[in-house]
Design a protein around this motif. Structure first.
Motif, PDB file in Angstrom:
ATOM      1  N   HIS B  41       0.821  -1.212   0.000  1.00  0.00           N
ATOM      2  CA  HIS B  41       0.000   0.000   0.000  1.00  0.00           C
ATOM      3  C   HIS B  41       0.854   1.261   0.000  1.00  0.00           C
ATOM      4  CE1 HIS B  41      -3.728  -2.131   0.171  1.00  0.00           C
ATOM      5  NE2 HIS B  41      -3.299  -2.857   1.185  1.00  0.00           N
ATOM      6  N   HIS B  44       1.738   5.927   3.240  1.00  0.00           N
ATOM      7  CA  HIS B  44       0.460   6.607   3.473  1.00  0.00           C
ATOM      8  C   HIS B  44       0.354   7.195   4.872  1.00  0.00           C
ATOM      9  CE1 HIS B  44      -0.706   2.869   5.538  1.00  0.00           C
ATOM     10  NE2 HIS B  44      -0.016   2.304   4.574  1.00  0.00           N
ATOM     11  N   SER B  48       4.627   4.249   7.751  1.00  0.00           N
ATOM     12  CA  SER B  48       4.995   3.601   6.478  1.00  0.00           C
ATOM     13  C   SER B  48       6.111   4.390   5.778  1.00  0.00           C
ATOM     14  CB  SER B  48       3.766   3.443   5.571  1.00  0.00           C
ATOM     15  OG  SER B  48       3.091   4.663   5.392  1.00  0.00           O
ATOM     16  N   ARG B 142      -5.121   5.907   0.827  1.00  0.00           N
ATOM     17  CA  ARG B 142      -3.901   5.274   0.338  1.00  0.00           C
ATOM     18  C   ARG B 142      -3.921   5.372  -1.175  1.00  0.00           C
ATOM     19  NH1 ARG B 142      -4.516  -0.301   3.737  1.00  0.00           N
ATOM     20  NH2 ARG B 142      -6.091  -0.589   2.109  1.00  0.00           N
TER      21      ARG B 142
END
Lengths: 209, 209
Positions: B41, B44, B48, B142
Motif C-alpha cells: 500500500h 500513506h 509507512s 492510500r
C-alpha cells in the motif's frame, strides 16, 4: 506562441531574439521576443528595476493581446512578476524563480552567480535553506560587462569560489550569462549541475505547453 | 539510464514500470524501475514512510552502482530524499519537490491534492507563501484507493474545492494520481494548470540529462 520579454533594450533583432532562439531550439516552442525601451544596460540595481516594471507589464499585455499562450520574463530578478501575473490571464514564468525551482530539483546547496552583490530576492525566496551563498564575478556590475574582455574567466572564478564554500549546484542569476553561453564551460570545468535561467524558464514553459 | 524508485511494492512488471514509461515517452529518457519490498500500500502515514526510508536508500545505491546517471524517488512525500542525496553521487530528484518547483513556475496560489490530510512537508517547504491549501479526495487514504470505484470523481471534487478557495494551479501530491491518469481530465474540466509529480520529476531529469 510564447512571448519572451527582454529587459535589456536592443535594436539588433539578432540580439533581441537570442533567448527566444535558445528556447525554440531546446524545447521546440515558437517564440516572439520584445524588449523594454530605454534601458540599454538592462536591470542592474533597484532604480533600474523599478523603472522597468511598468514597461514589462505593458509588453506583457501587448503579447497576451496578440495571442501568446504563456510569457517568460527573461531576467533572473523576476522583475514585475507578480504585477504581470495580475495583469494577464496566461501563465507568466520568471526566469529567476524558474532557475531556483530547477536548482532545487537537482541539488542541496545552491550557489548563485549574479551581477549584484546580493542574490535576487525572488531566487532566495524559492531556495530557502538551500541557498549556499552568492558571488559576483570580479569587475561585473551590469549584464553588458559579462561580454567584456575577462568576463568569462571572472565567472569561472566566481563559480569556483562558490564550490569551495560548499555549493553542489550553481544557479546563473543573470540571463546575460545565457547570452555569453557560459554553462557548458562551467559544467565541463567544475563538474556540477549549472542551472541557466533562460533554459529553466523554457523548461517550465515546455511543461505548460 | 535513469533509475526510478517506486515506493509501492508491485509484482506486476507493467505496474512497476508505469511511471518510468510516462517519463520515457514524454522526455525520451531511458529508465529502469525498481520498487521497495514489503509495502503493497505504499507510503500513506508516518510509520509507512519511516519504514520505507532505508529501503529507498538501498535501492538508490543499487541503481547508482549499476550506472544510473540520475535517480527519481517517485513519491510526492520525497521520502528519504536527503538521506539518498547523501548516499549517492548522482542527482536525486524527489517527485514532490519537483512538482512544487514546477507549480511555482506556473502559478501564484497552488492547491495541493493528496492522500493525507496535510500536504507533504517537502511540498509545503518549496511552495512557501504560495501554498493555497490542500484537499484529500473523499474516501481516499492510500494510493491504491485512487483506482477504486468513485476515486476519480472524488479527485475532481477535491480539485474543484481547492479552486473555489482561490487556487490558480493544482499540484497532484501523490504519484498514484499519475497512475490513474487524471491530469488531462482535471485540466479539461477545470481549465487551470495541473502539475503531475511524475511528469515534473521527469522534467527535472530532462534538464540535467
Amino acid at each position: 506562441m510564447h512571448g519572451i520579454i527582454r529587459v535589456l533594450t536592443c535594436d539588433d533583432p539578432t540580439a533581441l531574439g537570442a533567448h527566444g532562439r535558445v528556447i525554440e531550439e531546446r524545447y521546440a516552442l515558437a517564440t516572439v521576443s520584445r524588449c523594454i525601451p530605454g534601458q540599454p544596460h538592462g536591470i542592474h540595481d533597484d532604480e533600474s528595476e523599478r523603472r522597468a516594471e511598468p514597461k514589462i507589464v505593458s509588453l506583457a499585455r501587448e503579447l497576451a493581446d496578440e495571442g501568446a499562450e504563456a510569457l517568460i520574463i527573461s531576467c533572473a530578478a523576476d522583475p514585475a512578476l507578480d504585477l504581470t501575473r495580475e495583469a494577464v490571464d496566461i501563465p507568466v514564468i520568471g526566469a529567476g524563480s524558474a532557475a531556483a525551482a530547477v536548482s532545487l530539483g537537482l541539488g542541496r546547496r545552491v550557489g548563485v552567480i549574479g551581477i549584484r552583490d546580493q542574490a535576487p530576492p525572488a531566487v532566495r525566496a524559492v531556495l530557502g535553506d538551500h541557498f549556499a551563498g552568492s558571488a559576483r564575478p570580479h569587475g561585473v556590475h551590469r549584464t553588458t560587462d559579462l561580454s567584456a574582455p575577462g568576463g568569462r574567466e571572472a565567472v569561472v572564478d566566481a563559480a569556483s569560489e562558490l564550490l569551495g564554500s560548499g555549493a553542489d549546484t550553481l544557479l546563473l542569476a543573470c540571463t546575460g550569462l545565457n547570452t555569453i553561453g557560459i554553462r557548458p564551460l562551467l559544467e565541463e570545468r567544475l563538474r556540477v549541475p549549472v542551472v541557466d535561467p533562460v533554459l529553466a524558464a523554457g523548461l517550465m514553459a515546455s511543461y505548460a505547453a
